[in-house]
Write a protein that holds these residues in place. Structure first.
Motif, PDB file in Angstrom:
ATOM      1  N   VAL A 251      20.551 -37.693 -53.612  1.00  0.00           N
ATOM      2  CA  VAL A 251      21.975 -37.794 -53.923  1.00  0.00           C
ATOM      3  C   VAL A 251      22.133 -38.198 -55.383  1.00  0.00           C
ATOM      4  CG1 VAL A 251      22.657 -38.358 -51.559  1.00  0.00           C
ATOM      5  CG2 VAL A 251      22.087 -40.210 -53.136  1.00  0.00           C
ATOM      6  N   ASP A 252      23.231 -37.792 -55.975  1.00  0.00           N
ATOM      7  CA  ASP A 252      23.538 -38.145 -57.358  1.00  0.00           C
ATOM      8  C   ASP A 252      24.155 -39.542 -57.357  1.00  0.00           C
ATOM      9  OD1 ASP A 252      24.458 -38.442 -59.944  1.00  0.00           O
ATOM     10  OD2 ASP A 252      25.294 -36.420 -60.073  1.00  0.00           O
ATOM     11  N   LEU A 253      23.451 -40.506 -57.922  1.00  0.00           N
ATOM     12  CA  LEU A 253      23.925 -41.887 -57.894  1.00  0.00           C
ATOM     13  C   LEU A 253      25.145 -42.117 -58.777  1.00  0.00           C
ATOM     14  CD1 LEU A 253      20.610 -43.940 -57.809  1.00  0.00           C
ATOM     15  CD2 LEU A 253      22.251 -43.558 -55.971  1.00  0.00           C
ATOM     16  N   LYS A 254      25.397 -41.232 -59.715  1.00  0.00           N
ATOM     17  CA  LYS A 254      26.573 -41.404 -60.574  1.00  0.00           C
ATOM     18  C   LYS A 254      27.865 -41.099 -59.821  1.00  0.00           C
ATOM     19  CE  LYS A 254      24.235 -40.826 -64.923  1.00  0.00           C
ATOM     20  NZ  LYS A 254      24.146 -40.166 -66.193  1.00  0.00           N
ATOM     21  N   THR A 255      27.776 -40.322 -58.756  1.00  0.00           N
ATOM     22  CA  THR A 255      28.978 -39.980 -57.996  1.00  0.00           C
ATOM     23  C   THR A 255      28.938 -40.455 -56.546  1.00  0.00           C
ATOM     24  OG1 THR A 255      28.043 -37.822 -57.399  1.00  0.00           O
ATOM     25  CG2 THR A 255      29.411 -37.931 -59.396  1.00  0.00           C
ATOM     26  N   TYR A 256      27.786 -40.826 -56.042  1.00  0.00           N
ATOM     27  CA  TYR A 256      27.621 -41.137 -54.622  1.00  0.00           C
ATOM     28  C   TYR A 256      28.530 -42.264 -54.153  1.00  0.00           C
ATOM     29  CZ  TYR A 256      25.431 -42.253 -50.163  1.00  0.00           C
ATOM     30  OH  TYR A 256      25.209 -42.479 -48.835  1.00  0.00           O
TER      31      TYR A 256
ATOM     32  N   GLY B  48      19.324 -35.999 -64.417  1.00  0.00           N
ATOM     33  CA  GLY B  48      20.159 -36.675 -63.430  1.00  0.00           C
ATOM     34  C   GLY B  48      19.680 -38.060 -63.047  1.00  0.00           C
ATOM     35  N   THR B  49      20.568 -38.797 -62.397  1.00  0.00           N
ATOM     36  CA  THR B  49      20.283 -40.114 -61.837  1.00  0.00           C
ATOM     37  C   THR B  49      20.372 -39.971 -60.325  1.00  0.00           C
ATOM     38  OG1 THR B  49      21.185 -41.207 -63.791  1.00  0.00           O
ATOM     39  CG2 THR B  49      21.048 -42.513 -61.774  1.00  0.00           C
TER      40      THR B  49
ATOM     41  N   GLY C 269      17.178 -45.697 -55.131  1.00  0.00           N
ATOM     42  CA  GLY C 269      17.287 -45.006 -56.417  1.00  0.00           C
ATOM     43  C   GLY C 269      15.906 -44.804 -57.004  1.00  0.00           C
ATOM     44  N   PHE C 270      15.602 -43.603 -57.454  1.00  0.00           N
ATOM     45  CA  PHE C 270      14.266 -43.323 -57.966  1.00  0.00           C
ATOM     46  C   PHE C 270      14.244 -42.701 -59.354  1.00  0.00           C
ATOM     47  CE2 PHE C 270      15.527 -39.587 -55.570  1.00  0.00           C
ATOM     48  CZ  PHE C 270      15.165 -38.535 -56.400  1.00  0.00           C
ATOM     49  N   SER C 271      15.404 -42.383 -59.917  1.00  0.00           N
ATOM     50  CA  SER C 271      15.445 -41.712 -61.212  1.00  0.00           C
ATOM     51  C   SER C 271      16.728 -42.097 -61.943  1.00  0.00           C
ATOM     52  CB  SER C 271      15.402 -40.197 -60.989  1.00  0.00           C
ATOM     53  OG  SER C 271      15.722 -39.504 -62.170  1.00  0.00           O
ATOM     54  N   ILE C 272      16.602 -42.439 -63.218  1.00  0.00           N
ATOM     55  CA  ILE C 272      17.763 -42.698 -64.060  1.00  0.00           C
ATOM     56  C   ILE C 272      17.655 -41.795 -65.277  1.00  0.00           C
ATOM     57  CG2 ILE C 272      18.943 -44.369 -65.537  1.00  0.00           C
ATOM     58  CD1 ILE C 272      18.223 -46.522 -63.545  1.00  0.00           C
ATOM     59  N   ASP C 273      18.670 -40.981 -65.473  1.00  0.00           N
ATOM     60  CA  ASP C 273      18.712 -40.022 -66.589  1.00  0.00           C
ATOM     61  C   ASP C 273      17.461 -39.147 -66.645  1.00  0.00           C
ATOM     62  OD1 ASP C 273      21.216 -40.978 -67.316  1.00  0.00           O
ATOM     63  OD2 ASP C 273      20.353 -42.508 -68.636  1.00  0.00           O
TER      64      ASP C 273
END
Length: 165
Positions: free
Chosen positions: A29-34, A84-85, A128-132
């Motif tokens: 999932v996209d953490l910026k919008t989730y 993506g994050t 969460g596993f990835s930022i930018d």
């Protein structure tokens, strides 16, 4: 390995998680919008069936040749993955571990502390596993976000293992 997380304890099948491969997982999932929208649980089989049906309809109408818009969509998706994050729900992993009926809680062991939540709350956790577009090497391998988004600005970091008890 520091990037590996174990789910163990009161489960039928202990599981080893490798966040490095989740970038390819369709459940991400996209953490910026989730946490900005209401999360409605969907039937994965129904969603997959709709997706396949849409693909077949497109192929029947336009042929197997990829139109320019589809090529552009693929480029966009590739770029999104690289920048993506992302996070992934914990629920499918807990489900696959087959939590025993007498289990009551899930404990997250981090570098500095332990904290315990109910199994029901654990089903809504996002890892969460990835930022930018970059893996969480410094304070990872994953960040823990509660399903209600209450810690979206200060996730729990340095997860070592998950123990079901």
């Amino acid at each position: 390995m520091e990037s590996i997380i174990n789910i163990k304890g009161n489960v039928v099948y202990p599981i080893t998680l490798d966040p490095g491969v989740w970038i390819f997982d369709d459940r991400k999932v996209d953490l910026k919008t989730y946490f900005q929208k209401e999360n409605v649980e969907t039937d994965e089989l129904a969603e997959y069936t709709k997706s396949v049906s849409k693909h077949w309809e497109r192929e029947i109408m336009e042929g197997a040749v990829f139109p320019p818009t589809l090529k552009t969509e693929k480029i966009y998706e590739k770029q999104k993955v690289l920048t993506g994050t992302f996070g992934i729900p914990l629920k499918p992993f807990l489900t696959n571990a087959h939590i025993n009926d007498d289990a009551k809680s899930v404990t997250f062991v981090t570098k500095d502390e332990h904290f315990t939540i109910s199994i029901e709350d654990a089903y809504h956790v996002i890892l969460g596993f990835s930022i930018d577009g970059k893996p969480l090497r410094e304070d990872g391998p994953v960040h823990i976000y509660f399903g209600d988004g209450s810690n979206v600005n200060s996730p729990i970091k340095h997860l070592k293992e998950i123990i079901v008890s």
